[in-house]
Design a protein around this motif. Structure first.
Motif, PDB file in Angstrom:
ATOM      1  N   HIS A  37       0.741  -1.197  -0.105  1.00 25.33           N
ATOM      2  CA  HIS A  37      -0.064  -0.023   0.131  1.00 25.33           C
ATOM      3  C   HIS A  37       0.810   1.187   0.070  1.00 25.33           C
ATOM      4  O   HIS A  37       1.972   1.356   0.280  1.00 25.33           O
ATOM      5  CB  HIS A  37      -0.908   0.190   1.223  1.00 25.33           C
ATOM      6  CG  HIS A  37      -0.154   0.398   2.435  1.00 25.33           C
ATOM      7  ND1 HIS A  37       0.402  -0.987   2.782  1.00 25.33           N
ATOM      8  CD2 HIS A  37       0.186   1.109   3.443  1.00 25.33           C
ATOM      9  CE1 HIS A  37       1.160  -0.532   4.136  1.00 25.33           C
ATOM     10  NE2 HIS A  37       0.612   0.838   4.371  1.00 25.33           N
ATOM     11  N   GLN A  40      -5.107   1.851  10.230  1.00 24.96           N
ATOM     12  CA  GLN A  40      -5.323   3.310  10.013  1.00 24.96           C
ATOM     13  C   GLN A  40      -5.457   3.928  11.278  1.00 24.96           C
ATOM     14  O   GLN A  40      -5.053   5.055  11.549  1.00 24.96           O
ATOM     15  CB  GLN A  40      -6.631   3.426   9.168  1.00 24.96           C
ATOM     16  CG  GLN A  40      -7.019   4.918   8.855  1.00 24.96           C
ATOM     17  CD  GLN A  40      -6.265   5.626   7.998  1.00 24.96           C
ATOM     18  OE1 GLN A  40      -5.765   5.409   6.904  1.00 24.96           O
ATOM     19  NE2 GLN A  40      -5.098   6.603   8.382  1.00 24.96           N
ATOM     20  N   LEU A  78      -4.527   6.085   4.121  1.00 23.94           N
ATOM     21  CA  LEU A  78      -4.170   4.781   3.269  1.00 23.94           C
ATOM     22  C   LEU A  78      -4.779   4.996   2.038  1.00 23.94           C
ATOM     23  O   LEU A  78      -5.805   5.375   1.851  1.00 23.94           O
ATOM     24  CB  LEU A  78      -4.763   3.542   3.903  1.00 23.94           C
ATOM     25  CG  LEU A  78      -3.937   3.200   5.508  1.00 23.94           C
ATOM     26  CD1 LEU A  78      -4.970   1.978   5.941  1.00 23.94           C
ATOM     27  CD2 LEU A  78      -2.668   2.605   5.236  1.00 23.94           C
TER      28      LEU A  78
END
Length: 497
Positions: A154, A276, A171
């Motif tokens: 990511h 997150q 993200l």
């Protein structure tokens, strides 16, 4: 003490001691010899020394550096000392070895400083509060984050107010798309409570038409900037240090994340949401450290508009007879009742919202195609009732492997079909999936059947139905003073009021 140069401070110290002490004692206290003291008092000693113009030892290269290597450096100053040493060994075999490398490194460094080409100068910028926000994407793969045991590839969208250092990060699951740029930038504006005068990025294709020589914004990014009354700027192509305010911040943020992961003792998170939240805590700590400057900058940020603007793109799709749609090279299944309908898809960074007319009918998690390959996002629940009517279609279906949920069902299917795929196995799997959907027991059913299968026990569909079917609902007869209403009437909705 002989051989050491006498400093001006020593001379002054000696003269101070000499006022009250004999020459011998004053010299000893000042750290010098009596001879030097006599020279100072006679005016023959000076603390000013001419630079040395002779060598204290023999040059190991004996002119080879100037003769063979300087021409090479003039032609290409990027040549490394180790490369030059190899060249010397080629020209003079056996004369120079690795023990000469450090000397050659110093010689090259000095030559570059005195005779080498001019270097590019970095001009430190002075920023005013509220003038510039800057954003960029950064890969996080080197931190080796995993979600539920699976490696998580990511990026982060990273935004920073240059004056105060206030930071926002979120993200990003796909590429550097307009959807992720718009979502991240708007989230940053609203989280900070205001909009800077300018927003700077590198040459993002989502923001700039890079095939034009002159700076040209994409239509959607231009509308986004106009909505927030922010001026868009970018650094020159290939000049990373022009985006230095965010590039340095990338390194600082990733270093902080790495340190907190080390304290945590694990780089694995149960869910993306948990990860997150972990990042949000780190970013909050960064922002607390710059609170004073941010409070000053906050006064100079422009006001936010009354509402956000679109952070999605649109695409019309038609549902095929296979109950699928295709969006951004990914095939998605949808409920079969939508077959042949034309849907409007709002494509966000993390989801797809599907509209039939003006009514939102479905939301799907977004999947990204990898490289030039197509991908699939298949949910058996969308088609299982139709598949149950013709289970033999499962055997050669193009979506067969995708229809089986990952985890216990996938492991069970691998074990059932270890030797070959039979019609019996296909019907069994379809009936299990139908039960999982009808009784909302996918996880429990898959675990139960797989565990027994691994123990050599075959669990029939009837056994599963008896074990996982919800309790039978008993509806009593209701008698009114006028007539009796049957259970059948109630189920048909015949009771009103």
């Amino acid at each position: 003490m002989s051989g050491k140069p006498i400093t001006k401070q020593q001379v002054n110290l000696y003269m101070s001691y000499r006022k009250d002490h004999k020459q011998t004692a004053a010299a000893a206290q000042s750290g010098m010899s009596e001879r030097t003291a006599r020279r100072i008092e006679s005016g023959q000693h000076s603390t000013t020394h001419l630079p040395r113009v002779y060598r204290t030892r023999k040059d190991p290269f004996n002119g080879a550096f100037e003769e063979h290597l300087v021409p090479l450096l003039k032609a290409d100053p990027e040549l490394q000392p180790i490369t030059l040493l190899d060249q010397l060994d080629t020209l003079m075999p056996g004369k120079f070895g690795h023990n000469h490398l450090r000397t050659l490194q110093r010689r090259v460094k000095k030559w570059l400083a005195t005779e080498g080409p001019e270097q590019e100068v970095i001009f430190r910028q002075k920023y005013m509060p509220g003038f510039m926000g800057i954003s960029d994407y950064t890969w996080m793969n080197k931190l080796e984050i995993s979600i539920a045991g699976q490696a998580f590839s990511h990026k982060l969208f990273h935004y920073k107010l240059v004056f105060s250092g206030w930071t926002y990060a979120q993200l990003v699951f796909g590429g550097e798309s307009f959807e992720s740029l718009s979502t991240g930038l708007q989230n940053a504006f609203w989280r900070s409570g205001g909009v800077p005068q300018t927003h700077r990025t590198d040459s993002l294709s989502a923001a700039f038409n890079n095939h034009y020589e002159q700076e040209a914004l994409t239509e959607r990014y231009q509308k986004l900037c106009a909505h927030y009354s922010v001026v868009a700027t970018r650094n020159n192509k290939g000049v990373a240090h022009e985006n230095g305010a965010i590039e340095v911040a990338h390194s600082h943020l990733k270093r902080k994340v790495d340190q907190q992961l080390r304290l945590r003792g694990s780089r694995d998170f149960a869910t993306i949401t948990e990860y997150q939240s972990f990042l949000d805590v780190i970013v909050a700590k960064i922002n607390r450290q710059c609170k004073t400057r941010f409070d000053e900058e906050r006064k100079h940020l422009n006001d936010l508009p009354k509402r956000r603007t679109n952070d999605f793109c649109e695409q019309y799709v038609k549902v095929t007879s296979s109950s699928t749609i295709s969006v951004k090279r990914v095939t998605y299944t949808v409920p079969s009742r939508l077959i042949s309908h034309r849907l409007l898809v709002h494509i966000y960074d993390t989801r797809l919202d599907l509209f039939l007319g003006h009514e939102k009918t479905l939301s799907l998690s977004r999947v990204y195609a990898q490289g030039h390959l197509r991908s699939r996002a298949v949910d058996y629940k969308h088609v299982i009732h139709s598949l149950a009517k013709k289970p033999n279609a499962f055997k050669y279906s193009q979506l067969r492997e995708d229809l089986i949920p990952e985890g216990d069902f996938s492991l069970l299917w691998q074990q059932l079909t270890a030797e070959h795929v039979s019609d019996k196995d296909c019907r069994y799997m379809v009936e299990l999936l139908l039960l999982a959907h009808n009784y909302n027991c996918e996880h429990a059913l898959g675990r139960y059947v797989l565990k027994n299968h691994e123990q050599g026990k075959f669990i029939s569909i009837d056994m599963c139905r008896k074990l996982f079917a919800p309790s039978t609902l008993v509806i009593p007869n209701i008698v009114s003073h006028q007539h009796q209403i049957s259970d059948y009437d109630i189920l048909l909705g015949g009771l009103h009021g």
